[in-house]
Design an enzyme around this catalytic site. Structure first.
Site, PDB file in Angstrom:
ATOM      1  N   ASP A   1      32.160  27.495 -38.754  1.00 24.25           N
ATOM      2  CA  ASP A   1      32.824  26.131 -39.146  1.00 24.25           C
ATOM      3  C   ASP A   1      33.091  25.934 -40.448  1.00 24.25           C
ATOM      4  OD1 ASP A   1      30.345  25.574 -39.753  1.00 24.25           O
ATOM      5  OD2 ASP A   1      29.806  24.072 -38.137  1.00 24.25           O
TER       6      ASP A   1
ATOM      7  N   ASN B   1      22.677  15.335 -32.805  1.00 25.14           N
ATOM      8  CA  ASN B   1      23.314  14.826 -31.605  1.00 25.14           C
ATOM      9  C   ASN B   1      23.410  15.883 -30.741  1.00 25.14           C
ATOM     10  OD1 ASN B   1      25.511  15.868 -32.598  1.00 25.14           O
ATOM     11  ND2 ASN B   1      26.621  14.209 -32.761  1.00 25.14           N
TER      12      ASN B   1
ATOM     13  N   HIS C   1      25.109  18.652 -31.428  1.00 24.02           N
ATOM     14  CA  HIS C   1      26.179  19.601 -31.467  1.00 24.02           C
ATOM     15  C   HIS C   1      25.667  21.067 -32.119  1.00 24.02           C
ATOM     16  CE1 HIS C   1      26.368  18.156 -36.122  1.00 24.02           C
ATOM     17  NE2 HIS C   1      26.024  19.320 -36.234  1.00 24.02           N
TER      18      HIS C   1
ATOM     19  N   GLU D   1      31.064  18.458 -31.182  1.00 25.28           N
ATOM     20  CA  GLU D   1      30.462  17.157 -31.044  1.00 25.28           C
ATOM     21  C   GLU D   1      30.157  16.803 -29.600  1.00 25.28           C
ATOM     22  OE1 GLU D   1      28.762  16.101 -33.549  1.00 25.28           O
ATOM     23  OE2 GLU D   1      30.048  15.335 -35.127  1.00 25.28           O
TER      24      GLU D   1
HETATM   25  C1  GLP Z   1      25.915  20.877 -39.373  1.00 25.28           C
HETATM   26  C2  GLP Z   1      26.538  22.026 -39.191  1.00 25.28           C
HETATM   27  C3  GLP Z   1      25.843  22.959 -37.871  1.00 25.28           C
HETATM   28  C4  GLP Z   1      24.358  22.687 -38.149  1.00 25.28           C
HETATM   29  C5  GLP Z   1      24.036  21.249 -38.226  1.00 25.28           C
HETATM   30  C6  GLP Z   1      22.453  21.138 -38.385  1.00 25.28           C
HETATM   31  O1  GLP Z   1      26.553  19.726 -38.951  1.00 25.28           O
HETATM   32  N1  GLP Z   1      27.980  22.099 -38.840  1.00 25.28           N
HETATM   33  O2  GLP Z   1      26.291  24.276 -37.820  1.00 25.28           O
HETATM   34  O3  GLP Z   1      23.546  23.603 -37.143  1.00 25.28           O
HETATM   35  O4  GLP Z   1      24.797  20.671 -39.293  1.00 25.28           O
HETATM   36  O5  GLP Z   1      22.255  21.411 -39.746  1.00 25.28           O
HETATM   37  P1  GLP Z   1      20.896  21.559 -40.453  1.00 25.28           P
HETATM   38  O6  GLP Z   1      20.310  22.813 -40.122  1.00 25.28           O
HETATM   39  O7  GLP Z   1      20.829  21.135 -41.872  1.00 25.28           O
HETATM   40  O8  GLP Z   1      19.961  20.496 -39.737  1.00 25.28           O
END
Ligand code: GLP
Length: 241
Positions: free
Chosen positions: A67, A136, A138, A143
């Site tokens: 992404d 959440n 995702h 989402e």
């Molecule tokens: C972001 C990314 C995700 C990631 C998520 C969790 O929103 N788009 O790909 O997995 O956050 O991030 P973290 O690993 O910092 O908790």
């Protein structure tokens, strides 16, 4: 679904890196689906160390990132392209033409999503998709929704995601409201999926995603149906199951 229970973040990073490194050893021209966020940072560090020791070689590896924020240019420090470059790509020998990330600067969403879908197809699928877990539920930027999404699409970020990602920006207004993300179908089509989760703050969503019903309201729950899904999680993240 296989769960590898580890002690802490560092162990999670090492175990995750073991899986990725063994794939690269067995299939030097593999396609890696890569993720950003705090969860895979340690894994990237581990892979860089193994590369520097001469244990793995990335010269034939191809990558596709999950992404990217819409509106941020590649040199913006908060863009996922910048993150990947600074945590991983600048230290290893991947060929620049083998690195793929959605282009956040392309304002034509339809064109950008079609380009990325065609790219995924031309690569012949993803051998290993690395994932973190949003607060959440995702994955990528898919989402919670009424349906599971299919291909690459533009998504409006939820308030909870904007708040969670606020820490990377100077102020909340700076957090982009939209992103391009690979769809759930693309993710579940990966031949192997590895998710890294660490810390107590993720314990509740880990329980919901992997020990609750499969529902698009918790997008990661679809992975319960994946044939080759490994969750590498530390004790704190597994404390509610
Ligand atoms: C972001 C990314 C995700 C990631 C998520 C969790 O929103 N788009 O790909 O997995 O956050 O991030 P973290 O690993 O910092 O908790």
């Amino acid at each position: 679904m296989r769960i590898i229970r580890v002690k802490n973040y560092d162990d999670m990073s090492r175990q995750g890196a073991n899986i990725v490194a063994s794939l690269i050893t067995l299939k030097p021209n593999c396609v890696l689906g890569l993720a950003t966020g705090s969860s895979p940072e340690g894994l990237y560090r581990e892979l860089v160390e193994r590369y520097q020791r001469g244990d793995i070689n990335f010269c034939q590896v191809k990558s596709v990132n999950l992404d990217e924020y819409v509106g941020l240019s590649a040199d913006s420090e908060q863009s996922y392209r910048y993150f990947m470059h600074h945590h991983f790509f600048k230290y290893i020998n991947m060929k620049p033409e083998n690195i793929h990330i959605p282009c956040g600067k392309n304002e034509d969403a339809e064109q950008e999503c079609r380009r990325y879908d065609e790219l995924l197809q031309s690569l012949g699928g993803i051998d290993l998709q690395l994932l973190g877990l949003g607060m959440n539920g995702h994955i990528g930027f898919n989402e919670p929704d009424e349906i599971f999404t299919t291909g690459t699409h533009k998504v409006k970020l939820t308030e909870s995601t904007i708040l969670a990602n606020r820490r990377f920006f100077a102020k909340e207004e700076d957090v982009p409201r939209f992103a391009y993300t690979m769809g759930i179908r693309d993710i579940v089509h990966a031949r192997r999926v590895v998710m890294l989760v660490s810390g107590e703050t993720k314990a509740d969503i880990v329980r919901q995603a992997f020990f609750g019903p499969v529902t698009p309201h918790v997008p990661a729950s679809i992975l319960q149906f994946h044939q080759n899904f490994t969750l590498v999680a530390d004790e704190a993240a597994l404390s509610e199951i």
